[in-house]
Design an enzyme around this catalytic site. Structure first.
Site, short mmCIF file in Angstrom:
data_model
loop_
_atom_site.label_atom_id
_atom_site.label_comp_id
_atom_site.label_asym_id
_atom_site.label_seq_id
_atom_site.Cartn_x
_atom_site.Cartn_y
_atom_site.Cartn_z
N GLU A 156 -4.73 -6.39 21.18
CA GLU A 156 -5.24 -6.87 22.47
C GLU A 156 -4.14 -7.52 23.30
O GLU A 156 -4.08 -7.34 24.52
CB GLU A 156 -6.39 -7.87 22.24
CG GLU A 156 -7.62 -7.28 21.59
CD GLU A 156 -8.42 -6.37 22.51
OE1 GLU A 156 -8.06 -6.25 23.70
OE2 GLU A 156 -9.40 -5.76 22.04
N ASP A 212 -10.13 5.50 18.78
CA ASP A 212 -10.00 6.10 20.11
C ASP A 212 -8.60 6.16 20.69
O ASP A 212 -8.04 7.23 20.94
CB ASP A 212 -10.94 5.41 21.09
CG ASP A 212 -10.83 3.88 21.07
OD1 ASP A 212 -10.00 3.34 20.31
OD2 ASP A 212 -11.58 3.23 21.82
N GLU A 271 -24.24 1.57 24.59
CA GLU A 271 -23.07 1.25 23.75
C GLU A 271 -22.93 2.21 22.59
O GLU A 271 -21.85 2.61 22.23
CB GLU A 271 -23.18 -0.19 23.25
CG GLU A 271 -22.08 -0.63 22.32
CD GLU A 271 -20.73 -0.72 23.02
OE1 GLU A 271 -19.73 -0.89 22.30
OE2 GLU A 271 -20.68 -0.62 24.25
N GLU A 307 -15.16 3.04 30.43
CA GLU A 307 -14.77 4.35 29.89
C GLU A 307 -15.35 5.54 30.66
O GLU A 307 -14.66 6.54 30.89
CB GLU A 307 -15.15 4.44 28.40
CG GLU A 307 -14.21 3.70 27.47
CD GLU A 307 -14.37 2.19 27.52
OE1 GLU A 307 -13.45 1.47 27.07
OE2 GLU A 307 -15.42 1.73 28.01
N THR A 336 -4.06 2.00 27.76
CA THR A 336 -5.49 2.02 27.45
C THR A 336 -6.25 0.87 28.09
O THR A 336 -7.47 0.81 28.00
CB THR A 336 -5.71 2.03 25.92
OG1 THR A 336 -7.03 2.46 25.61
CG2 THR A 336 -5.45 0.64 25.32
#
Length: 630
Positions: free
Chosen positions: A271, A404, A499, A524, A610
């Site tokens: 993160e 992902d 979700e 997304e 991302t």
């Protein structure tokens, strides 16, 4: 048109209870001091025993570490030619012919030094225990202030980063769409961004995120116990590209004065990399302000100790002050997570380019080499890899959460290298072929979905995070093998969903469990709409994007910002009271780009990480990165 999401974990503080009776407090304090003294004696005895035992342990060089076949790609400080060697321990070998008497004298000398150090430490501890609570607190605070001052002086005295050629920057302009109707929609997105930022500025400034209903700061365990202004760093490039330059300058001033990486905080390597390092690098490239480059490199250096594992696969978390790393307790058998250690390449390549430090580039290339040596069940990459043994954990593969962005960064490593990183492209194509063969299916109603592979079986379930894959497949269509461009553009278009949702027992993209009905302002689906608009200019993608923007503005907007909702199927859903930093970094940015002209951050010159932070393509034909072998 909105979708739910799981709430992030947040730390809980337990308030301390202070007695009102001073005599009782004094009595307890006296007991605590006595107990501390006894504990110190026991501890000192234990330490002495450990030091003594050290000299009588059998020679570790006699014990062979079991062979994983990975020695040639282990981190540099491990010598694969010496069996039994473990990182951090000096192994004494080949000294059997040394004089035994001299050896005993050296041991005795070392024991005397240890006893002296032990007695000195014990004496210092006794002196500390004689001091009052207030005196001890004052000493601790003084020492903390001294250490912080020393650190700041060290950073200030560090030599400036050497200048490097700025990559060719194209498309840093207004991106006016021309069409008045489209421009009106874009202006509305800009107004939503200003409302989100102004609310954070008023109620949560300096905190990582915002609680828009409670109108106060918010943080989660991914940032430890620190207030590092995650929303400020994450939002900078969005502010800049929207022309909100006063707000951008406010964020820059806060970073210059307050962003401190010497805090005693355990943070998520993943993160911090995508939000902070990615955000700072993008802000530097867009604005040219040197402070962002310097801060990005300083922070990245704080993450490097996370790579100090037997395999070089980094820990999930690292303490910014001590450098101690560990993995999430819930991860399979103490494993690191594919989507975390596999989502560092873009930022680390740019860090080496800007700083000249080869370590960043070498760390991520080492990860790639190690993965290439491992067997993959059915050609699929499991989500868990043990950083100690180099073996896969649970055989669970997904293109959603946990997996992902690993696949995304393989493709984007190729794009960011000006399509010269053929190894990354080949790895991506092989992975997508296995995904198509084993995970992509059609529901009974004709909807295409990407399931999850668990222990040899396909689970017909898909998460919201997987919805980014539509944009990824479109982005990778050009250059795909066997002329599959049209195939990829047609097959993987996904619309907004909850979700997590099922395609089983007659269900068509329906969330069943309550904890799958959240929407936490995720980007997304909108990300995929934007990529598909850029590649096809089909007006339906702008239409779907506008429907999503209207739904967010209607259902998630509150007076103190924007909040996620707990149930997208409810006509009056409850709020989760969190304005995520990625809402400003990603969701609103992709919406703004969707209603802008294509010459704003064109895809042949910029690659988005991302977290939607744009990084320029590095034209490396005539350039060799430090640490690379070309």
């Amino acid at each position: 048109m909105t979708a739910p999401a799981l709430l992030p974990l947040s730390g809980r503080r337990i308030p301390s209870v202070v007695s009102g009776a001073s005599s009782l407090a004094h009595h307890r304090a006296t007991l605590r001091l006595s107990e501390k003294f006894i504990l110190l004696l026991i501890l000192s005895a234990f330490i002495t025993l450990c030091f003594g035992a050290f000299f009588f342990l059998p020679d570790s060089s006699k014990h062979k570490r079991f062979d994983l076949g990975l020695e040639d790609v282990l981190i540099p400080h491990i010598d694969p030619n010496i069996q039994g060697r473990h990182p951090g321990l000096a192994v004494i070998h080949g000294q059997g012919d040394h004089d035994e008497h001299r050896h005993r004298e050296e041991e005795e000398s070392l024991r005397r030094k240890i006893r002296a150090a032990h007695e000195q430490a014990l004496q210092e501890a006794k002196e500390k225990l004689r001091k009052s609570h207030q005196e001890l607190r004052a000493e601790i605070q003084t020492e903390k202030n001294r250490m912080a001052q020393d650190l700041h002086m060290k950073e200030a005295a560090a030599p400036p980063l050497s200048p490097v050629p700025m990559p060719r920057l194209v498309g840093i302009n207004d991106g006016d769409p021309g069409d008045p109707e489209v421009k009106e929609k874009r202006d509305k997105i800009r107004e939503m961004m200003k409302h989100a930022w102004d609310s954070y500025r008023q109620y949560g400034w300096g905190h990582n995120e915002l609680k828009p209903l409670a109108k106060k700061g918010h943080s989660t365990n991914i940032f430890g116990n620190s207030q590092m202004g995650a929303t400020i760093v994450d939002a900078l490039d969005t502010l800049y590209m929207m022309g909100l330059h006063d707000e951008f300058k406010d964020g820059q001033a806060w970073i210059e004065e307050n962003l401190d990486f010497s805090v005693n905080a355990e943070v998520s390597v993943f993160e911090v990399n995508i939000r902070f390092i990615g955000g700072l690098l993008a802000a530097y490239y867009l604005s040219g302000q040197e402070v962002f480059k310097v801060k990005a490199v300083q922070l990245a250096e704080k993450l490097l100790p996370a790579f100090n594992t037997p395999t070089g696969i980094p820990w999930a978390m690292v303490n910014l002050k001590s450098g101690v790393g560990r993995n999430w307790g819930w991860a399979s058998a103490g494993s690191s997570i594919l989507a975390e250690f596999g989502t560092l390449h873009m930022e680390f390549v740019h860090l080496t380019y800007l700083s000249g430090n080869p370590n960043f580039y070498q760390k991520v290339m080492h990860i790639r080499k190690l993965l290439a040596k491992l067997d993959r069940p059915n050609g699929l990459y499991p989500n868990y890899l043990n950083p100690r043994t180099g073996r896969w954990g649970q055989h669970h593969t997904s293109v959603g959460g946990l997996g992902d962005s690993f696949y995304e960064y393989l493709l984007k490593a190729w794009l960011m290298s000006d399509r010269t990183d053929k190894e990354a492209r080949k790895t991506y194509d092989d992975a997508i072929e296995a995904i198509e063969r084993h995970l992509i299916r059609k529901s009974s109603g004709g909807l295409t979905f990407i399931g999850e592979w668990k222990n040899g079986h396909l689970e017909r379930k898909m998460g919201h995070l997987t919805c980014f894959a539509g944009g990824m497949f479109a982005l990778g269509a050009d250059g795909s093998p066997n002329d599959k461009a049209g195939h990829y553009l047609r097959q993987y278009l996904l619309k907004l969903g909850p979700e997590a949702f099922k395609f089983d027992s007659g269900l068509e993209a329906v969330a069943i469990r309550q904890n799958e009905k959240y929407y936490i302002l995720r980007p997304e689906v909108i990300e995929t709409y934007w990529y598909m608009w850029r590649f096809t200019h089909d007006p339906k993608y702008r239409q779907w994007g506008w429907e999503a923007a209207e739904a967010i503005n209607k259902h998630c907007r509150v007076s103190g910002g924007f909040s996620g909702v707990k149930d997208v199927y409810s006509s009056s859903p409850a709020y989760d009271d969190v304005q995520q930093s990625f809402f400003l970094a990603e969701t609103l940015k992709y919406l703004y780009l969707l209603f802008s002209s294509d010459d704003l951050l064109p895809l042949d010159s910029w690659v988005f990480n991302t977290e939607a932070h744009p990084l320029p393509v590095l034209h490396l034909v005539n350039l060799t990165l430090p640490g690379s072998q070309q």
